[in-house]
Design an enzyme around this catalytic site. Sequence first.
Site, PDB file in Angstrom:
ATOM      1  N   HIS A  50       0.825  -1.221   0.000  1.00 15.19           N
ATOM      2  CA  HIS A  50       0.000   0.000   0.000  1.00 15.19           C
ATOM      3  C   HIS A  50       0.858   1.270   0.000  1.00 15.19           C
ATOM      4  O   HIS A  50       1.922   1.300   0.610  1.00 15.19           O
ATOM      5  CB  HIS A  50      -0.887  -0.019   1.261  1.00 15.19           C
ATOM      6  CG  HIS A  50      -1.920   1.060   1.289  1.00 15.19           C
ATOM      7  ND1 HIS A  50      -1.758   2.215   2.015  1.00 15.19           N
ATOM      8  CD2 HIS A  50      -3.124   1.154   0.671  1.00 15.19           C
ATOM      9  CE1 HIS A  50      -2.840   2.967   1.851  1.00 15.19           C
ATOM     10  NE2 HIS A  50      -3.676   2.352   1.052  1.00 15.19           N
TER      11      HIS A  50
ATOM     12  N   SER B  14     -10.358 -14.307  -1.069  1.00 14.99           N
ATOM     13  CA  SER B  14     -10.310 -12.867  -1.347  1.00 14.99           C
ATOM     14  C   SER B  14     -11.601 -12.396  -2.012  1.00 14.99           C
ATOM     15  O   SER B  14     -12.200 -13.122  -2.814  1.00 14.99           O
ATOM     16  CB  SER B  14      -9.125 -12.551  -2.263  1.00 14.99           C
ATOM     17  OG  SER B  14      -9.190 -11.201  -2.680  1.00 14.99           O
TER      18      SER B  14
HETATM   19  C1  LIG Z   1      -6.792   0.571   2.718  1.00 17.33           C
HETATM   20  C2  LIG Z   1      -5.463   0.007   2.989  1.00 17.33           C
HETATM   21  C3  LIG Z   1      -4.547   0.651   3.854  1.00 17.33           C
HETATM   22  C4  LIG Z   1      -4.750   2.031   4.417  1.00 17.33           C
HETATM   23  O1  LIG Z   1      -5.871   2.230   5.061  1.00 17.33           O
HETATM   24  P1  LIG Z   1      -6.441   3.696   5.361  1.00 17.33           P
HETATM   25  O2  LIG Z   1      -7.515   3.332   6.303  1.00 17.33           O
HETATM   26  O3  LIG Z   1      -6.895   4.251   4.055  1.00 17.33           O
HETATM   27  O4  LIG Z   1      -5.374   4.508   5.981  1.00 17.33           O
HETATM   28  C5  LIG Z   1      -3.366   0.020   4.120  1.00 17.33           C
HETATM   29  N1  LIG Z   1      -3.065  -1.158   3.574  1.00 17.33           N
HETATM   30  C6  LIG Z   1      -3.891  -1.796   2.740  1.00 17.33           C
HETATM   31  C7  LIG Z   1      -3.486  -3.118   2.170  1.00 17.33           C
HETATM   32  C8  LIG Z   1      -5.111  -1.232   2.409  1.00 17.33           C
HETATM   33  O5  LIG Z   1      -5.925  -1.861   1.563  1.00 17.33           O
END
Ligand SMILES: *Cc1c(COP(=O)(O)O)cnc(C)c1O
Length: 375
Positions: free
Chosen positions: A121, A322
């Site tokens: 991410h 998934s």
């Molecule tokens: C959505 C997501 C995040 C971040 O989440 P936020 O709530 O937007 O800060 C981190 N890692 C993964 C894999 C995600 O899908």
Amino acid sequence: MKEISREARARLAALKETYEEASAYALGYPVNFDFDYEEILPFLKFNANNVGDPFHGTNYRVNSHDFEREVVGKFANLMRLDPEDAWGYVTTGGTEGNMYGLYMARELHPQGVVYFSQDTHYSILKIMQVLNMRNIMIKSQDNGEIDYDDLYETIRINRDVPVIMMANIGTTMKGAVDDLRKVRKILDDLAIRQSYIHSDAALSGMILPFVADPQPYGFDEGADSLAVSGHKLIGSPIPCGVVLTRKEYVARISRSVEYVGVMDTTIPGSRNAWTPLLLWYALEKHGMEGLTDIVAEMLSVAEYAVQRFNDSGIPAWRHHNSVTVVFPRPPQEVVSKWQLAPYRDIAHLITMPHVTRQLVDQLVDECLAIAPATR
Ligand SMILES: *Cc1c(COP(=O)(O)O)cnc(C)c1O
């Protein structure tokens, strides 16, 4: 009582309409629109604040620390950590949870290097900058999982420094899960003495506890901290999440602050008191059985979507366990209307609870009507 002008009121009405329209076609992001928090709305009338560590009290009594501790305990159970050994709090979302986990890793292993895959991410690179941690990006496989050979080789040439593994438990784009057993085998094979594993389990962290054959994801499989989002699978009108780690780790970084009478173990000072209440309420309302049913239905709709696409000649696929269905990127008008998340030549639809088979049918039909070429 002062009131807002008629124009201002009209703007609010227009915004509400926009939200309603947009909510009807939200298929691309991993957020659940299906919830009802009416019963706890009265709590928005208070200036509540969960300042500080939920496990230590504060002078400020308008808080929901009790509820927050319960939420942390329930999430600890789900993430396979004995609540007796668990520490955590309700965050502003996945990003803050990841930041906390990696902050903890850095405090325990100041010389450590952070490893994460290309499919990680976008929050992680930013966190590396904020925390000023040395880090190395590892290649991904085509399916979105980390490339274990590249991970092995890279750790091998950096054997003298602690390993901080940022493991994806469900990547954002393809829903891929990095195999914690393979990661630990690499650490063992290379005789790495100091290591730390953080699981970024934003979405899948709330799927895997509820399936019969989960991929490894939790503390029982070596995680030292884990972040999960609240607004994603559970659904909430305000973004939130939970971060978990071991009590013994947190003890090493805590510091008390007399002014508010708290232990300063959380990243923010003042914290949301409503989101812990909201997660608590959702967990009470659904119970573990309810969540198991929700997850089963999501997975079933995901499988339906893969079949529908494939039957129409569109090569869609998903990982085991998934709800992220990956397919070739459709034309921009389809992407915009359905708020799909595109990345290069792929897009995905995520079968959150508000995504029905009917909506899937409609999306597939539009992909076919607009882009017969994808067949
Ligand atoms: C959505 C997501 C995040 C971040 O989440 P936020 O709530 O937007 O800060 C981190 N890692 C993964 C894999 C995600 O899908």
